[in-house]
Design an enzyme around this catalytic site. Structure first.
Site, short mmCIF file in Angstrom:
data_model
loop_
_atom_site.label_atom_id
_atom_site.label_comp_id
_atom_site.label_asym_id
_atom_site.label_seq_id
_atom_site.Cartn_x
_atom_site.Cartn_y
_atom_site.Cartn_z
N ASP A 8 0.88 -1.17 0.00
CA ASP A 8 0.00 0.00 0.00
C ASP A 8 0.92 1.23 0.00
OD1 ASP A 8 -1.57 2.15 0.74
OD2 ASP A 8 -2.54 1.12 2.42
N ILE A 9 0.80 2.06 -1.00
CA ILE A 9 1.75 3.18 -1.16
C ILE A 9 1.65 4.18 -0.01
CG2 ILE A 9 0.35 4.78 -2.56
CD1 ILE A 9 2.89 4.96 -4.43
N ASN A 22 -6.99 12.67 -10.61
CA ASN A 22 -7.74 13.11 -11.80
C ASN A 22 -7.55 14.63 -11.92
OD1 ASN A 22 -10.01 14.54 -10.41
ND2 ASN A 22 -10.34 12.50 -9.58
N GLY A 30 -9.71 4.50 -5.58
CA GLY A 30 -8.41 3.86 -5.81
C GLY A 30 -7.30 4.43 -4.95
N ASP A 32 -5.86 7.27 -5.18
CA ASP A 32 -6.15 8.68 -4.87
C ASP A 32 -6.94 8.77 -3.56
OD1 ASP A 32 -6.37 11.40 -5.23
OD2 ASP A 32 -7.81 11.31 -6.87
N THR A 120 -3.71 2.14 -14.44
CA THR A 120 -4.07 0.72 -14.65
C THR A 120 -5.29 0.28 -13.85
OG1 THR A 120 -2.65 -0.18 -12.90
CG2 THR A 120 -1.65 0.14 -15.07
N GLY A 121 -5.91 1.21 -13.12
CA GLY A 121 -7.13 0.88 -12.38
C GLY A 121 -8.34 1.32 -13.15
N VAL A 122 -9.07 2.28 -12.63
CA VAL A 122 -10.33 2.69 -13.29
C VAL A 122 -10.09 3.35 -14.64
CG1 VAL A 122 -11.56 2.89 -11.11
CG2 VAL A 122 -10.62 4.93 -12.14
N TYR A 123 -8.88 3.79 -14.93
CA TYR A 123 -8.59 4.38 -16.24
C TYR A 123 -8.27 3.31 -17.31
CZ TYR A 123 -8.72 9.27 -14.62
OH TYR A 123 -9.12 10.50 -14.14
N1 AR6 Z 1 -1.34 1.65 -2.96
C1 AR6 Z 1 -0.78 1.38 -4.16
N2 AR6 Z 1 -1.49 1.16 -5.28
C2 AR6 Z 1 -2.84 1.22 -5.19
C3 AR6 Z 1 -3.51 1.52 -3.98
C4 AR6 Z 1 -2.71 1.74 -2.83
N3 AR6 Z 1 -3.23 2.03 -1.64
N4 AR6 Z 1 -4.86 1.50 -4.22
C5 AR6 Z 1 -5.02 1.19 -5.52
N5 AR6 Z 1 -3.81 1.02 -6.11
P1 AR6 Z 1 -6.48 3.75 -9.74
P2 AR6 Z 1 -6.12 5.21 -12.28
C6 AR6 Z 1 -3.48 0.68 -7.51
O1 AR6 Z 1 -7.83 3.31 -10.15
O2 AR6 Z 1 -6.38 3.99 -13.05
C7 AR6 Z 1 -9.23 7.70 -9.00
O3 AR6 Z 1 -10.59 7.73 -8.68
C8 AR6 Z 1 -4.54 0.00 -8.33
O4 AR6 Z 1 -4.59 -1.38 -8.05
O5 AR6 Z 1 -6.27 4.22 -8.35
O6 AR6 Z 1 -4.94 6.06 -12.65
C9 AR6 Z 1 -8.68 9.06 -9.40
O7 AR6 Z 1 -9.33 10.11 -8.71
C10 AR6 Z 1 -4.03 0.27 -9.74
O8 AR6 Z 1 -3.04 -0.69 -10.12
O9 AR6 Z 1 -5.96 4.97 -10.69
C11 AR6 Z 1 -8.98 9.11 -10.86
O10 AR6 Z 1 -10.30 9.53 -11.11
C12 AR6 Z 1 -3.33 1.62 -9.61
O11 AR6 Z 1 -3.22 1.87 -8.21
C13 AR6 Z 1 -8.84 7.68 -11.31
O12 AR6 Z 1 -9.05 6.88 -10.14
C14 AR6 Z 1 -4.08 2.75 -10.26
O13 AR6 Z 1 -5.48 2.56 -10.07
C15 AR6 Z 1 -7.44 7.38 -11.80
O14 AR6 Z 1 -7.43 6.09 -12.34
#
Ligand code: AR6
Length: 175
Positions: A8-9, A22, A30, A32, A120-123
């Site tokens: 967890d970062i 965002n 996520g 953020d 790599t998450g919701v994007y």
């Molecule tokens: N520590 C490390 N990595 C994490 C953590 C954590 N605590 N939580 C999630 N991840 P995402 P995006 C990973 O969706 O795709 C937000 O709502 C996750 O498994 O967080 O860039 C923003 O406000 C994935 O591999 O970010 C934007 O609206 C990675 O972090 C949107 O999501 C990125 O997933 C950005 O989407």
């Protein structure tokens, strides 16, 4: 110089952690959401000030705030590209995220920085493509400067961890 961990970062002790934000910089889900929850309201207050002073953060750009209650001193907020199939300059925009975050880290005298797997998450950026871009962008930057001593890829899921390891070893074997 490059480490890969599954963690967890918000728990990582480095000079700066990077947030996959965002454009509004107002928080989200996520990573953020996790960073704002753990770091406290000071981070959001600084984000609001930044938006008031310079407007929203465009895709590929990066801004910096305090780390608040986090172990990291700073949070570098960057906005990754939403995946639209690959014809919207997504690869270049993701490269820009890594590069602009590192430029900002150097500007603030950070010696260590931790990245999540941006976009790599919701994007929905494909994880393998994103892993190669992340490894290439960071490696190219580190070859140009000795100011950064440690970069940690903090992977939250096993697929990303494995992919980053593969891309890094492919790169090391090709040079
Ligand atoms: N520590 C490390 N990595 C994490 C953590 C954590 N605590 N939580 C999630 N991840 P995402 P995006 C990973 O969706 O795709 C937000 O709502 C996750 O498994 O967080 O860039 C923003 O406000 C994935 O591999 O970010 C934007 O609206 C990675 O972090 C949107 O999501 C990125 O997933 C950005 O989407």
């Amino acid at each position: 110089m490059i480490e890969i961990v599954k963690a967890d970062i918000t728990k990582v002790s480095v000079d700066a952690i990077v947030n996959a934000a965002n454009s509004s910089l107002m928080g989200g889900g996520g990573v953020d959401g996790a960073i704002h929850r753990a770091g406290g309201k000071e981070i959001l207050e600084e984000c609001k000030l930044i938006v008031t002073l310079q407007g929203v953060c465009k895709t590929g750009q990066a801004v910096i705030t305090t780390g608040g209650y986090l172990p990291a001193k700073y949070v570098i907020h960057t906005v990754g590209p939403v995946w639209h199939g690959g014809n919207d300059n997504e690869a270049q925009k993701l490269t820009d995220c890594y590069r602009n975050s590192l430029v900002l880290a150097v500007k603030y005298d950070c010696k260590s920085i931790a990245f999540p797997n941006i976009s790599t998450g919701v994007y929905h950026f494909p994880k393998e493509k994103a892993a190669k871009i992340a490894v290439d962008a960071v490696s190219e930057f580190l070859a140009e400067t000795d100011k950064i001593e440690k970069v940690i890829f903090v992977c939250f899921d096993e697929a990303n961890e494995i992919l980053i390891r593969i891309k890094l070893s492919e790169r090391l074997n090709s040079v």
